[in-house]
Motif scaffolding. Structure first.
Motif, PDB file in Angstrom:
ATOM      1  N   UNK A   1       0.835  -1.222  -0.047  1.00  0.00           N
ATOM      2  CA  UNK A   1       0.509   0.160  -0.064  1.00  0.00           C
ATOM      3  C   UNK A   1       0.684   1.298  -0.652  1.00  0.00           C
ATOM      4  N   UNK A   2       2.333   1.139   0.083  1.00  0.00           N
ATOM      5  CA  UNK A   2       3.281   2.595   0.921  1.00  0.00           C
ATOM      6  C   UNK A   2       3.052   3.213  -0.305  1.00  0.00           C
TER       7      UNK A   2
ATOM      8  N   UNK B   1       4.458   9.479  11.108  1.00  0.00           N
ATOM      9  CA  UNK B   1       5.535   9.171  11.645  1.00  0.00           C
ATOM     10  C   UNK B   1       6.094   7.592  12.309  1.00  0.00           C
ATOM     11  N   UNK B   2       4.702   7.162  13.156  1.00  0.00           N
ATOM     12  CA  UNK B   2       5.029   6.044  12.964  1.00  0.00           C
ATOM     13  C   UNK B   2       4.883   4.910  11.945  1.00  0.00           C
ATOM     14  N   UNK B   3       4.122   5.034  10.920  1.00  0.00           N
ATOM     15  CA  UNK B   3       3.884   4.335   9.974  1.00  0.00           C
ATOM     16  C   UNK B   3       5.612   4.404   8.689  1.00  0.00           C
ATOM     17  N   UNK B   4       6.200   5.291   8.274  1.00  0.00           N
ATOM     18  CA  UNK B   4       7.571   5.713   8.190  1.00  0.00           C
ATOM     19  C   UNK B   4       9.070   5.325   8.494  1.00  0.00           C
TER      20      UNK B   4
ATOM     21  N   UNK C   1      -0.700   5.001   8.226  1.00  0.00           N
ATOM     22  CA  UNK C   1      -0.542   4.865   9.646  1.00  0.00           C
ATOM     23  C   UNK C   1      -0.934   3.364  10.217  1.00  0.00           C
ATOM     24  N   UNK C   2       0.022   4.071  10.998  1.00  0.00           N
ATOM     25  CA  UNK C   2       0.340   1.805  11.525  1.00  0.00           C
ATOM     26  C   UNK C   2      -0.382   2.138  12.922  1.00  0.00           C
TER      27      UNK C   2
ATOM     28  N   UNK D   1      -1.170  -0.312   8.316  1.00  0.00           N
ATOM     29  CA  UNK D   1      -2.748  -0.924   8.055  1.00  0.00           C
ATOM     30  C   UNK D   1      -3.579   0.033   8.598  1.00  0.00           C
ATOM     31  N   UNK D   2      -3.671   0.960   8.584  1.00  0.00           N
ATOM     32  CA  UNK D   2      -4.663   2.329   8.374  1.00  0.00           C
ATOM     33  C   UNK D   2      -4.576   3.662   7.417  1.00  0.00           C
ATOM     34  N   UNK D   3      -5.227   3.457   6.887  1.00  0.00           N
ATOM     35  CA  UNK D   3      -5.523   5.085   5.853  1.00  0.00           C
ATOM     36  C   UNK D   3      -6.550   5.694   5.925  1.00  0.00           C
ATOM     37  N   UNK D   4      -6.219   6.979   5.787  1.00  0.00           N
ATOM     38  CA  UNK D   4      -7.842   7.766   5.643  1.00  0.00           C
ATOM     39  C   UNK D   4      -7.537   8.585   4.509  1.00  0.00           C
ATOM     40  N   UNK D   5      -8.554   8.690   4.309  1.00  0.00           N
ATOM     41  CA  UNK D   5      -9.040  10.140   3.366  1.00  0.00           C
ATOM     42  C   UNK D   5      -9.391  11.335   4.033  1.00  0.00           C
ATOM     43  N   UNK D   6      -8.093  12.580   3.385  1.00  0.00           N
ATOM     44  CA  UNK D   6      -8.924  13.576   4.053  1.00  0.00           C
ATOM     45  C   UNK D   6      -8.409  14.718   3.312  1.00  0.00           C
ATOM     46  N   UNK D   7      -9.416  15.752   3.136  1.00  0.00           N
ATOM     47  CA  UNK D   7      -8.934  17.048   2.298  1.00  0.00           C
ATOM     48  C   UNK D   7      -8.317  16.164   0.807  1.00  0.00           C
TER      49      UNK D   7
END
Length: 294
Positions: A79-80, A88-91, A109-110, A97-103
């Motif tokens: 997914x990356x 920062x955590x995911x990087x 995120x992880x 394991x979590x994708x947020x759709x915004x703007x």
């Protein structure tokens, strides 16, 4: 944490996930907070004919107005490249394991890292952590490796069927958590097993579609603890062997619960109630027992 959000539309993308408890946890929590909620399972095993690509699935959800997606096996690393920004955590762990759709953007995120760590702290308080074996260096394994480091493991031994992937994770952990000695191994031998305080399975082995155990049962000892990230079934073959040997065990329910707690907060901007979400998770076992007795 407050939000005026009135609804939740989200989903879980993965393979062999039809028994996942994640949808019910999110929908019940949203409804308890006065939101209308829809959470869809997007299981690639359930598609007839040609399976859409991950990029196509993510784009479809985005165009359909989803707030976000949870991502599970085998897509947590794939997914990356499809994301605009990483937390920062995911990087740090290189897994989402979590994708947020915004703007108009996709934020990765992880929540697995915090989810496993929180479940471990609550369920394995006081266990020895000098030398722990992690089985699996994939997307979930990467998060679990860092969580184990954060929980005080001194020496982390990593095994994966792909030895280069295990070595890469060992090097990554050494860089991100220099207080931990991380080493990759090419086989789980008795000599390795004899040095262990604990064993964590971060592979799909043990799921209904991937039966078996990732660790040789003959190498188990009563003074070793065992943890799994698989939660369907809740009692995997690995944990069943460990329990029968006298080991202290930690099922995958802790990680499943707490990663969902954090993901819900990212999707909605509202603080989740872990006790309420755990009750939803546990209700599956009550239903299963009632069905078995009927």
């Amino acid at each position: 944490m407050r939000s005026n959000k009135k609804s939740l539309l989200a989903g879980l993308v993965g393979k062999g996930i039809l028994k996942s408890r994640t949808p019910e946890m999110h929908m019940a929590e949203a409804e308890a907070q006065g939101m209308r909620a829809v959470y869809k399972l997007i299981d690639v095993d359930a598609f007839a004919g040609e399976v859409p690509s991950l990029a196509e699935l993510v784009r479809a959800a985005e165009l359909s107005g989803f707030d976000g997606l949870n991502i599970t096996y085998p897509y947590k690393i794939e997914i990356l490249p499809l994301l605009d920004e990483l937390s920062d955590n995911a990087r740090a762990v290189g897994s989402v394991n979590t994708v947020v759709f915004r703007n108009g953007k996709r934020f990765g995120h992880n929540t697995d890292l915090w989810g496993f760590a929180e479940g471990f702290r609550r369920g394995m308080d006081g266990v020895p952590r000098l030398n722990v074996l992690l089985i699996g260096a994939g997307g979930a394994g990467v998060a679990v490796a860092h969580a184990l480091a954060d929980c005080g493991v001194a020496e982390l031994t990593i095994f994966d069927a792909d030895t280069m992937r295990a070595q890469a994770l060992a090097e990554q952990v050494q860089t991100n958590r220099p207080n931990v000695q991380a080493t990759a191994i090419s086989a789980i031998t008795k000599d390795v097993a004899d040095q262990l305080n604990g064993i964590v399975n971060a592979t799909p082995v043990g799921m209904a579609k991937s039966p078996g155990t990732p660790f040789p049962a003959v190498f188990l000892r009563p003074d070793v603890w065992a943890a799994d990230i698989v939660y369907f079934p809740l009692e995997t073959e690995f944990l069943a062997h460990a329990r029968a040997t006298g080991c202290r065990v930690l099922p995958g329910s802790g990680m499943a619960l707490f990663q969902a707690v954090r993901a819900f907060e990212l999707f909605t901007g509202c603080e989740a109630d872990p006790v309420r979400m755990k009750a939803t998770f546990d209700a599956f076992d009550t239903v299963s027992q009632a069905t078995a007795k009927a």
